[in-house]
Design a protein around this motif. Structure first.
Motif, PDB file in Angstrom:
ATOM      1  N   VAL A 267      -8.872  -6.400  13.262  1.00  0.00           N
ATOM      2  CA  VAL A 267      -7.428  -6.699  12.424  1.00  0.00           C
ATOM      3  C   VAL A 267      -6.121  -5.652  12.344  1.00  0.00           C
ATOM      4  O   VAL A 267      -6.455  -4.687  11.757  1.00  0.00           O
ATOM      5  N   PRO A 268      -4.783  -6.198  12.030  1.00  0.00           N
ATOM      6  CA  PRO A 268      -3.717  -5.586  12.055  1.00  0.00           C
ATOM      7  C   PRO A 268      -4.881  -4.735   9.743  1.00  0.00           C
ATOM      8  O   PRO A 268      -4.528  -5.418   9.740  1.00  0.00           O
ATOM      9  N   ASP A 269      -3.633  -3.204   9.956  1.00  0.00           N
ATOM     10  CA  ASP A 269      -3.993  -2.688   8.601  1.00  0.00           C
ATOM     11  C   ASP A 269      -3.060  -3.293   8.067  1.00  0.00           C
ATOM     12  O   ASP A 269      -3.421  -2.995   7.022  1.00  0.00           O
ATOM     13  N   THR A 270      -2.008  -4.205   7.758  1.00  0.00           N
ATOM     14  CA  THR A 270      -1.477  -4.676   7.613  1.00  0.00           C
ATOM     15  C   THR A 270      -1.951  -6.127   6.547  1.00  0.00           C
ATOM     16  O   THR A 270      -0.996  -6.379   5.805  1.00  0.00           O
ATOM     17  N   THR A 271      -2.576  -6.670   6.960  1.00  0.00           N
ATOM     18  CA  THR A 271      -3.453  -7.927   6.475  1.00  0.00           C
ATOM     19  C   THR A 271      -3.848  -7.685   5.258  1.00  0.00           C
ATOM     20  O   THR A 271      -4.309  -6.502   4.903  1.00  0.00           O
ATOM     21  N   THR A 272      -2.868  -8.830   4.770  1.00  0.00           N
ATOM     22  CA  THR A 272      -3.879  -8.685   2.657  1.00  0.00           C
ATOM     23  C   THR A 272      -4.909  -8.933   3.036  1.00  0.00           C
ATOM     24  O   THR A 272      -5.899  -9.317   3.428  1.00  0.00           O
TER      25      THR A 272
END
Length: 441
Positions: free
Chosen positions: A282-287
């Motif tokens: 998963v991207p590190d910017t996912t909330t």
């Protein structure tokens, strides 16, 4: 319109204003758990409360619109009556009188009562509020549309997608107010605040960094891998090949033991990779809010976090997100948490990797976490250098002393709250003001 009718209309409008203010306070302060329990018991009013609170932005929008309309009409009618009685000077009389009436009888009094009897009032006001929300929805939608388009004309773009009339800050303010007044327990307030923070935090803020991840090498003998997993406190462990950043699967101890039983408990015949599940990146910017929904949808409890270049930065689990709401979750297999160590002189020794949010929650501090996630990151950000052991820095009302450092990594820091130290010396409560930023080597 006669003066008598105008006075009656003003009275009715002030009652409506009181209704809107009291409804807002009661609905935002009502116990969701009690409302849910009452709904389960067949209480139709509690069901309406839960329905209203499921879309809080609509409720807040209706309150703002309705309250503004009745207050403006009340002021206009009062001015008309005062002008007829006293001439032009009557406008000043009307302004003063209507202000006093609205503040006392339409704001302070209903809000205070609604806060004291939030559940009872919420059950009473939910049915009419539900009807008003339905009636005023076209108007609130129109206002939101106009405001959004006006925001698009501004130079900045950050506010274009803002949730107009959102209740986020209203609810947070109510929680903070009740926590300060003792109506809501500190732990409950932290849990409610944690829920509100899920949309603001990203997985990078709470993930287990790759330097702290527990992993196994797929090329190791199966017996060695089994031994590592049996000694681990985790049931799921990433597995890598060739280099630690190349995660090729996730091992679950239950799957591995099942595969081992099928081989007659002969580890040397075990194919480790057949027992590994496909890793989820998963991207590190996912909330955190989005990640929690994804965990529930995929029925998976672990994900690997990657940056914009696809490099593994760490991992996040469902438990990590839940801990942001309910606090630290431990079981009989967890190691005692010794990353935060209270000292007899009032100082606190912490590992550099301790998250600022965890320290704030543990000690009820207010260190900022906007520019850094860990305590070491905060010190480096404020000092604008990588400090050496023995250096001392003072910022945000706290004193930081570097205890240990490994290469370019700060491993241990001693922290002292200057406000707490001052309060201890003077016998007064800690001051809320922050100290001027200074640094010395």
């Amino acid at each position: 319109m006669s003066i008598a009718i105008s006075i009656v209309a003003i009275f009715i409008l002030i009652v409506l204003s009181a209704f809107f203010n009291g409804s807002e306070t009661a609905l935002t302060a009502a116990s969701r758990a009690r409302m849910h329990a009452l709904e389960e018991d067949g209480n139709s009013s509690a069901a309406l409360v839960n329905r209203v609170l499921s879309r809080p932005e609509k409720m807040i929008g209706t309150v703002l619109l309705g309250n503004t309309l009745v207050d403006v009409f009340a002021a206009a009618l009062a001015s008309n009556v005062a002008v007829n009685l006293y001439g032009e000077v009557g406008v000043a009389y009307a302004t003063g009188m209507i202000t006093i009436l609205i503040v006392i009888f339409a704001a302070v009094l209903p809000k205070t009562y609604a806060l004291a009897y939030a559940d009872r009032v919420a059950l009473i006001v939910a049915p009419p509020m539900r009807g008003l929300i339905y009636i005023l929805t076209p108007f609130t939608k129109a206002i939101e549309y106009v405001v959004r388009n006006l925001l698009k004309l501004t130079p900045g773009k950050a506010d274009d997608e803002a949730n107009i009339l959102a209740a986020h800050e209203e609810i947070r303010g109510t929680i903070d107010l009740q926590a300060k007044e003792g109506t809501v327990a500190k732990g409950d307030a932290e849990m409610l605040g944690g829920i509100l923070d899920l949309g603001d935090l990203q997985v990078a803020d709470i993930m287990v960094h790759r330097t702290k991840m527990e992993t196994v090498n797929a090329d190791d003998p199966p017996a060695k891998i089994l031994d590592q997993l049996m000694k681990s406190q985790f049931t799921r462990v990433p597995i890598w090949k060739e280099e630690p950043e190349n995660i090729v699967g996730v091992l679950h101890t239950k799957d591995l033991l099942l595969a081992l039983s099928r081989t007659g408990w002969a580890p040397e015949t075990l194919d480790i990779m057949k027992s590994a599940s496909t890793p989820w990146f998963v991207p590190d910017t996912t909330t955190l809010k989005d990640q929690l929904n994804q965990f529930l949808k995929k029925k998976t409890q672990m994900a690997l976090v990657v940056d914009e270049y696809g490099e593994v930065q760490g991992l996040i689990t469902l438990e990590d997100i839940l801990e942001e709401i309910v606090g630290q979750i431990t079981d009989e297999h967890d190691n005692p948490d010794s990353h935060i160590r209270m000292q007899s002189d009032g100082t606190v020794n912490v590992d550099g990797t301790v998250a600022i949010r965890d320290l704030n929650r543990h000690l009820d501090w207010d260190l900022p976490d906007d520019e850094a996630t860990t305590i070491a990151g905060l010190v480096i950000h404020e000092a604008q250098t990588i400090p050496e052991p023995g250096q001392v820095f003072t910022f945000h009302g706290y004193r930081f002393e570097i205890l240990r450092k490994s290469r370019n990594k700060i491993t241990a820091i001693r922290i002292k709250s200057l406000a707490a130290a001052t309060a201890s010396a003077t016998g007064s409560p800690p001051a809320g003001a922050t100290q001027p930023k200074t640094a010395r080597g």
